[in-house]
Each structure stands twice: as C-alpha cells, then as structure tokens.
Design a protein around this motif. Sequence first.
Motif, short mmCIF file in Angstrom:
data_model
loop_
_atom_site.label_atom_id
_atom_site.label_comp_id
_atom_site.label_asym_id
_atom_site.label_seq_id
_atom_site.Cartn_x
_atom_site.Cartn_y
_atom_site.Cartn_z
N ILE B 26 0.84 -1.20 0.00
CA ILE B 26 0.00 0.00 0.00
C ILE B 26 0.88 1.25 0.00
N GLU B 27 1.95 1.21 0.81
CA GLU B 27 2.84 2.38 0.92
C GLU B 27 3.51 2.67 -0.44
N GLU B 28 3.93 1.59 -1.11
CA GLU B 28 4.58 1.79 -2.41
C GLU B 28 3.61 2.40 -3.41
N ALA B 29 2.37 1.89 -3.41
CA ALA B 29 1.37 2.42 -4.34
C ALA B 29 1.08 3.89 -4.03
N GLN B 30 1.07 4.23 -2.74
CA GLN B 30 0.83 5.63 -2.35
C GLN B 30 1.95 6.52 -2.86
N ARG B 31 3.20 6.03 -2.73
CA ARG B 31 4.35 6.84 -3.19
C ARG B 31 4.31 7.03 -4.70
N ILE B 32 3.87 5.99 -5.42
CA ILE B 32 3.82 6.09 -6.88
C ILE B 32 2.74 7.10 -7.31
N MET B 33 1.60 7.04 -6.65
CA MET B 33 0.47 7.87 -7.07
C MET B 33 0.54 9.29 -6.53
N PHE B 34 1.05 9.42 -5.30
CA PHE B 34 1.09 10.74 -4.66
C PHE B 34 2.50 11.03 -4.17
N PRO B 35 3.46 11.18 -5.08
CA PRO B 35 4.84 11.39 -4.62
C PRO B 35 4.95 12.70 -3.84
N PHE B 78 -7.01 8.20 -1.85
CA PHE B 78 -6.35 6.95 -2.20
C PHE B 78 -7.16 5.84 -1.55
N ILE B 79 -7.69 4.91 -2.34
CA ILE B 79 -8.58 3.88 -1.80
C ILE B 79 -8.03 2.50 -2.16
N VAL B 80 -8.00 1.63 -1.17
CA VAL B 80 -7.58 0.24 -1.39
C VAL B 80 -8.83 -0.63 -1.40
N ASP B 81 -8.90 -1.52 -2.38
CA ASP B 81 -10.11 -2.31 -2.55
C ASP B 81 -9.75 -3.69 -3.11
N GLU B 82 -10.73 -4.57 -3.13
CA GLU B 82 -10.54 -5.90 -3.71
C GLU B 82 -11.69 -6.22 -4.65
N VAL B 83 -11.39 -6.92 -5.73
CA VAL B 83 -12.45 -7.51 -6.55
C VAL B 83 -12.07 -8.96 -6.81
N ILE B 84 -13.04 -9.75 -7.21
CA ILE B 84 -12.75 -11.14 -7.56
C ILE B 84 -12.22 -11.15 -8.98
N GLY B 85 -11.13 -11.86 -9.21
CA GLY B 85 -10.60 -11.99 -10.57
C GLY B 85 -11.41 -13.03 -11.31
N LYS B 86 -10.93 -14.25 -11.37
CA LYS B 86 -11.74 -15.34 -11.90
C LYS B 86 -12.44 -16.03 -10.72
N HIS B 87 -11.63 -16.53 -9.77
CA HIS B 87 -12.23 -17.10 -8.57
C HIS B 87 -11.72 -16.41 -7.31
N GLU B 88 -10.53 -15.83 -7.39
CA GLU B 88 -9.90 -15.30 -6.19
C GLU B 88 -9.76 -13.78 -6.28
N ALA B 89 -9.37 -13.20 -5.17
CA ALA B 89 -9.36 -11.74 -5.07
C ALA B 89 -8.16 -11.11 -5.78
N ILE B 90 -8.40 -9.95 -6.35
CA ILE B 90 -7.34 -9.08 -6.85
C ILE B 90 -7.39 -7.84 -5.97
N GLY B 91 -6.27 -7.52 -5.35
CA GLY B 91 -6.20 -6.29 -4.55
C GLY B 91 -5.68 -5.16 -5.42
N TYR B 92 -6.32 -4.02 -5.33
CA TYR B 92 -5.87 -2.90 -6.16
C TYR B 92 -6.05 -1.60 -5.40
N ALA B 93 -5.40 -0.58 -5.88
CA ALA B 93 -5.51 0.75 -5.26
C ALA B 93 -5.90 1.74 -6.33
#
Lengths: 476, 171
Positions: B26-35, B78-93
């Motif tokens: 999450i921290e890395e994604a935050q740095r990439i999006m909001f340097p 900045f929002i962290v969320d999950e969706v189901i890919g095919k059967h399992e979760a994909i975490g994304y920000a």
Amino acid sequence: MKRPSVPVTRQRARHLARALLAPAALGFAVSALAAATPPASSEQRLEQRVEDLAEQLDALKAELARLQAERALAPPASVAAAPAAAPVAAGTSAAGFEKLSLWGYGEAYLTHPTHVSGESQADLARAVFGIGYQFDDRTSFNSEYEIEHAVASSGDVGEMEVEQFFLDHQLTPWGSVRAGLFLMPFGLLNEHHEPTNFYGVQRNFVETLILPSTWREGGFEFNAHGVSGLSVSLGLTTGMNLAGWDYAPEFPPYRNALELENNGAAPLQASHQELSLANAQHPSGHLAINYTGLPGLKVGGALFSGNAVEVPSAPNAPPTGTMRVTLWEGHARWQMSGVDLSAVYAHGAIGNTAGSNLANPGSPNPIPSAFYGYYLQAAYADGLNLGRYRLAPFVRYEYYNLGSSYAGAAPAIPAGSVPLSATPGDYGLWPKGQDRVWTLGANFYVTPNVVLKLDYQTFDVNRDFTRFDLGLGLAF
Amino acid sequence: MRAAPWLLAPVAALSMPAYATSYLTIEEAQRIMFPGTTLTPAALTLTEAQAREIERRAGVPVPGRTLHLWRAPDGAAFIVDEVIGKHEAIGYALGINADGRVRQVEILDYREAYGWEVRNEKWRRQFIGKGAADPVLLDRDIRNLSGATLSSRHVTEGVRRLIATYAVAVK
C-alpha cells in the motif's frame, strides 16, 4: 445467506428464556426440598431465598416479555440492515469456506437442419460445475465436472466427465507450475469455452475438429508471464492414441453438423485420451506463446508434438512404426471500440500413416496425414445497447478439412445413397470431410453472464448440414 | 462473478495480507500515485443509503461498508479495494483527484494463475481521467484484455464503483 425470519427469532428468544429459566427453576426446586425439613433457625433465611427467587423470576419474566416484544415489533430498518451484516457474519462463521470457490456454466440448444427438419434436436449440451480450493498463498486447485447431453448412463449417449483437475503452484511472481488434468493452451476457445465467451450457439468448427475441444491432457506445465504482456507455457503431457482408429465404420460417422461436432469423427477428437486410463508410453510436449501487451489485442500461437500410440500392425505385416502427431496453430483477436475481430489457423499432421492405411484397403476412413482449418470472425460486441441488455451480432467464415492429404490410401467414399443407420429406409450421402461454412447470428446478453444465442449456418459442400440454431448459455 | 458470496467477505474486513504474489505494498502504491504528498488515513463506513446510491450509480453491488481510505490535503483520495478476478481476489488501489477523476490504478496483488494481464500498464492507463460522467464499461470505453475477460471486467467494475463511492461518500 438467508436471514432467519421473525418467527424463528422469536422462537430463539423463547429458547433463550427457557435456558435462563431452567437453572432458576432447578434452584427453586432444590430450595423447596430444603424447606421440607427446615431446621427452625434457618426458616427466615429460607423465606428470604424464596423471595429472592421470586424476584429473579419476575425479572426473567419481564426480560422475556421485553425480548418477545422487541422481536415482534422489529422495525423494517433492522431487516434493511441485514444485507450489510450478512457478508461479515458469513466471513466469520464460514472461516473454512473462504478458501473454497464454486462456479458453473452450461448451455442448452435447439438445432434445426433446415433441409432435413426430421433431424432437429434439442439438447442440454453441457452442465458444468467447478470447485476450487486455495491451499495457501501459492498453491491452488481447480476442477470442473461436466455432464454432457443431460443423461449419462449405459443406455444414453451422455457422458459424465472430469474436464479439469489440476494444481497451480506459484514459484515466483512471474512463474508457476501446473500439474494434473488441464486444458491445453491452444487457440482462442479451448481455455475460454464458457458459452458467454464465444459467438454462435455451437463452438466453431476449426476449434472443435482441427483443435479438439474441450481439449485437455494430463501432465505438467510451466507458465511464465511478463508485465510487457508476453506469456509462455511449456508442457509435457499425455498424447494421442491411434490404436483404436475405426478403419471400417459401418455407417457414416455423422449425418449432420451437430453430429459432426459431437461424434468424435475428427482425427484428434477420435484419438485424444482425456486422461481416462490414458496410454502414457509416449509423452507429448507443447509450447504456447501469447502477447497481450496492447489492450484489446491478443496474438499467439502454439505447437504440440508427440508420438501417438500406433495402430497395431496386421499379422505378418511389418511394424507400423512411429506415428508422430504434430499440431500447430496461430490466433489473433482484436477488440476495440466494440468491434471484436478474431482469426485462427490450425494445422495438424500425423506421420507414418501409409503402412496402416495400406493394411486397410478400401476404408472410407483412413488416417489422414494432414488436416487443417481456419476462420475469420467479426462481431460488434457493443452492437445494440438496449438498456441493461446487449445484442452482439457477428459473422464468421470458416474452412475445415479433416483430411487434406493421405498417405498409402485415400478415403474410399461410397458413391450415392448409403444406409445412415441400421434403421430400414434410412439412406443418405456419405458426408465430405471438408467444408466452407458461413455463420451469421447474434449473442443477446441478458447479463454479462447469461446469453441467448441465435444463428444460421450455411454449408457449401455438405449442403444438407445448413441449419438454424437457438441457444441458451450461462456462466457464474 | 464466479465465486462464492463469502469470498467477498474479505472486502468487508480487509487487512491486505502479504500474498506471495504481492506486487506493490500500500505504501509503495501511495508513493507512486502521490509522490511527496502526505496521505492521512481516514476510516469511513458507508451508510446504507450511501451504499444504495453507489450501487445505483455504478450498477454493481457494494460488497462491504468499510472503506480503506487515505486523504490528500487537496481533497484527493487513495482507496484500497478488492475484486474477484476469476475465482480469487485481486487487490488494487485507486488514486482519485479532488475533481473525482481517476488519477491512477495500481494492482497490489492477486492469487490466481489467471488474469495477471490486468497489471499491464497500458491497460490500466485507460482509466486515467475517468470520472462519474464516463461509462467505465468494458468493451465500451475500456478495452478488454482478451483471455482475461473476467479479471478485466471485475477490475473495471471496481473502479466504476470507487468513482461513485468518491462522489457519494468521500468528496
């Protein structure tokens, strides 16, 4: 996750009250027994206890009444809150199940050969249910169980099959290994064969007859992919078995387009083993490469090669020799602005067929040394947006040839009318193994996962195969 | 869609475990999006009315009521969320600007052998600038990932839901 209805919760409240009352009643009974033989000194204490108990009973009665009233008068707001609470409750109460996943798909259709209406058929072609399990962060299991043609018994043509049964283990973020019975990474359809994923009521001929579908083998596969969009699959699996090749079919192997797809007449349909006591003396290898680096684009190809189990040699004849099956294909799909274009070319070859073909002279069904097919398809995926529904029209041209070359002997197809079955008076032409097919139709999506399909197919060579199809498909 | 409903439960009680196939923290994604920007965690629980309004706008169910949200000083989120890919979760920000338009989408992790294609940067770039007025629909204004249709559809639905969430509950 159905919420219990109000009467049930009321019952629950009664149970609760009963549970609370029982020890109190027991306590009262014990006290009463003690009171039966009272030492004079403890009389006052006993009276005090009885009073205490009476008070407790009153309190419990009041509590029970309050609970009952609360349940009976539960405002609608608490019902509305139920869906919000449900997932959390499910998550905590079904801890073991969160690693399990369930899915399914299926299709039913009506096919009507327009020239031979007597051969119209309606079929629940397949009902498939899948079970997956996540063992740990790196290890997952997937399986699918299929019933074809609704009834599978000794007296029916239906089949009960394990279509997939494999483990994936992630080695690195970009690479994983797969083991078990899995789908072969060939063409556009085989790995994505749910009815919501393809146009037309039935699967296309090229990816049914040249590339068998649903094609799976048992073995191992290494999968790697890069962020650039390049992916590679390299596998070692079971292969084809030609030992049971039918050189002398009594009747034509199929009489209409539906039977052509279903009866296993195509060379690899007739020889793939589906890991059912598969002869495993010859391993086969495959390599598939795909590029999906540009959104909307998929291009790739795959190669399969391995020695098949040979046709047994005739008595006193030289050994049949190695019969190598080689299959390759190239595919491309481009989806942009609602337009969905795809193309597949597939070519198969079987080596060293001359000996056994010569040993079976006059056969209408010798083993081909080459077979191939291709199709081009254009669809308008975003065709007509009817509110929540979507209508996607498509057109497809395909060519298939189940035997483009033969070694030793060409098929000796009987001329004119031949009996099509043991039924007296059932005559027709022996079908030709190649055709040019136009399909025009539409997929009507009720939801992205529920589709109604309609199409019309014309056949250039086997003209009586021309048909009209209506289908229903779903996946979840 | 191909998942038992209880698989959605982790969304309600999201703790972002460190999966083996974790690509970004999450921290890395935050740095990439909001340097260079300090993001402040802001716990937010959606009310029933808000969840229904988000469902109405996005056309997809809201699986959980707890939002994993961080705010930037200018109102961006900045929002962290999950969706189901095919059967399992994909975490994304999702990074979303103060005007409600998508700043960036980053895939944090996924557990499947399928659907890795959603990490493709060119694919994710399609979301940048999308707002509440855009359809954000697969095959419409978001191109499909052929062979990863389910994963790309579900991530697209997730982004559409979070755009609506921002407009309804965060802005």
